[in-house]
Design a protein around this motif. Structure first.
Motif, PDB file in Angstrom:
ATOM      1  N   VAL A 120      -4.941   3.401   0.184  1.00 14.36           N
ATOM      2  CA  VAL A 120      -3.927   3.749   1.186  1.00 14.36           C
ATOM      3  C   VAL A 120      -4.462   4.841   2.111  1.00 14.36           C
ATOM      4  CG1 VAL A 120      -1.628   4.752   1.528  1.00 14.36           C
ATOM      5  CG2 VAL A 120      -1.982   3.010  -0.239  1.00 14.36           C
TER       6      VAL A 120
ATOM      7  N   LEU B  36      -5.036   4.407   6.089  1.00 11.80           N
ATOM      8  CA  LEU B  36      -4.298   5.261   7.023  1.00 11.80           C
ATOM      9  C   LEU B  36      -5.262   6.073   7.891  1.00 11.80           C
ATOM     10  CD1 LEU B  36      -1.284   6.545   4.890  1.00 11.80           C
ATOM     11  CD2 LEU B  36      -1.193   5.092   6.921  1.00 11.80           C
TER      12      LEU B  36
ATOM     13  N   TYR C 207      -1.386   0.440   7.818  1.00 18.36           N
ATOM     14  CA  TYR C 207      -0.505   0.769   6.696  1.00 18.36           C
ATOM     15  C   TYR C 207       0.121  -0.492   6.125  1.00 18.36           C
ATOM     16  CZ  TYR C 207       4.073   1.112   9.278  1.00 18.36           C
ATOM     17  OH  TYR C 207       5.217   0.886   9.999  1.00 18.36           O
TER      18      TYR C 207
ATOM     19  N   ALA D 194      -2.409  -1.782   3.796  1.00 12.30           N
ATOM     20  CA  ALA D 194      -2.381  -0.982   2.572  1.00 12.30           C
ATOM     21  C   ALA D 194      -1.220  -1.402   1.674  1.00 12.30           C
ATOM     22  CB  ALA D 194      -2.276   0.505   2.917  1.00 12.30           C
ATOM     23  N   VAL D 195      -0.052  -1.591   2.256  1.00  7.85           N
ATOM     24  CA  VAL D 195       1.128  -2.008   1.489  1.00  7.85           C
ATOM     25  C   VAL D 195       0.887  -3.373   0.850  1.00  7.85           C
ATOM     26  CG1 VAL D 195       3.550  -2.743   1.724  1.00  7.85           C
ATOM     27  CG2 VAL D 195       2.778  -0.596   2.765  1.00  7.85           C
TER      28      VAL D 195
ATOM     29  N   GLU E 224       7.199   4.696  -3.258  1.00  7.34           N
ATOM     30  CA  GLU E 224       5.836   4.861  -2.765  1.00  7.34           C
ATOM     31  C   GLU E 224       5.682   4.332  -1.343  1.00  7.34           C
ATOM     32  OE1 GLU E 224       3.673   4.531  -7.166  1.00  7.34           O
ATOM     33  OE2 GLU E 224       3.881   2.742  -5.900  1.00  7.34           O
TER      34      GLU E 224
ATOM     35  N   ILE F  64       4.355   6.185   2.035  1.00  7.28           N
ATOM     36  CA  ILE F  64       3.332   5.657   2.946  1.00  7.28           C
ATOM     37  C   ILE F  64       3.879   5.654   4.372  1.00  7.28           C
ATOM     38  CG2 ILE F  64       2.060   3.564   3.603  1.00  7.28           C
ATOM     39  CD1 ILE F  64       1.887   2.946   0.538  1.00  7.28           C
TER      40      ILE F  64
ATOM     41  N   ALA G  75       7.330   0.088   7.052  1.00  2.00           N
ATOM     42  CA  ALA G  75       6.647  -0.059   5.760  1.00  2.00           C
ATOM     43  C   ALA G  75       7.535  -0.774   4.747  1.00  2.00           C
ATOM     44  CB  ALA G  75       6.216   1.314   5.235  1.00  2.00           C
TER      45      ALA G  75
END
Length: 174
Positions: free
Chosen positions: A9, A13, A39, A42-43, A52, A56, A84
């Motif tokens: 993550v 980012l 992001y 990443a998710v 969480e 983020i 997100a």
């Protein structure tokens, strides 16, 4: 979240922030926000818990607010957590149904983030918007196509990067 997930993550980012920072040299009032694409990736790769994913989004919102020349940078503090969460919900709903679920999740997350940003900006700084646009409708008509274009670009980027990134993560976890 495991330390490897936190690293993933953080790296994504950071890459998004660097690309966002470099995009600020492009003249014009509006620039694409690739922090959202990264992001969302990443998710999608980490599939965090609800708390969480909010974290983020908050970090992404801070990054976007700091690296922004938009009409109301603090709106990112609301719009990015929304984006997100929508990305996570969309991905978990479609991950076993469609191979393009990363693109769908990123598209939905970017649209949610951008729409939320527009709404927050309209509510918080209506006089400033009306000094630059004839009506709120004109502001929306000018900004929403940019949100849609950014969402499409982010969806393509996330889908392209998903496969190599997931393979690298799978290697690290094996």
């Amino acid at each position: 979240m495991k330390s490897q997930d936190i690293a993933v993550v953080g790296i994504l980012l950071a890459v998004g922030a660097i690309v966002r920072y470099l995009s600020l040299v492009i003249p014009g009032p509006i620039v694409s926000n690739l922090v959202i694409a990264f992001y969302c990736l990443a998710v999608i790769l980490v599939v965090p818990t609800f708390k969480e994913v909010i974290g983020i989004g908050v970090v992404a919102g801070i990054v976007c607010a700091l690296l922004s020349h938009s009409i109301f940078p603090p709106a990112n503090l609301i719009s990015e957590p929304v984006g997100a969460v929508v990305c996570l919900l969309t991905f978990t709903a479609f991950k076993s149904r469609f191979s393009i679920s990363p693109a769908l999740a990123t598209l939905a997350g970017t649209l949610a983030s951008g729409t939320t940003f527009v709404i927050v900006a309209m509510v918080m700084i209506a006089p400033t918007i009306l000094s630059k646009f004839a009506t709120m409708g004109a502001f929306v008509a000018a900004v929403i196509p940019i949100v849609i274009g950014t969402a499409i670009a982010n969806a393509i980027i996330a889908q392209i990067l998903y496969m190599p990134a997931s393979k690298v993560l799978a290697r690290g976890r094996a």
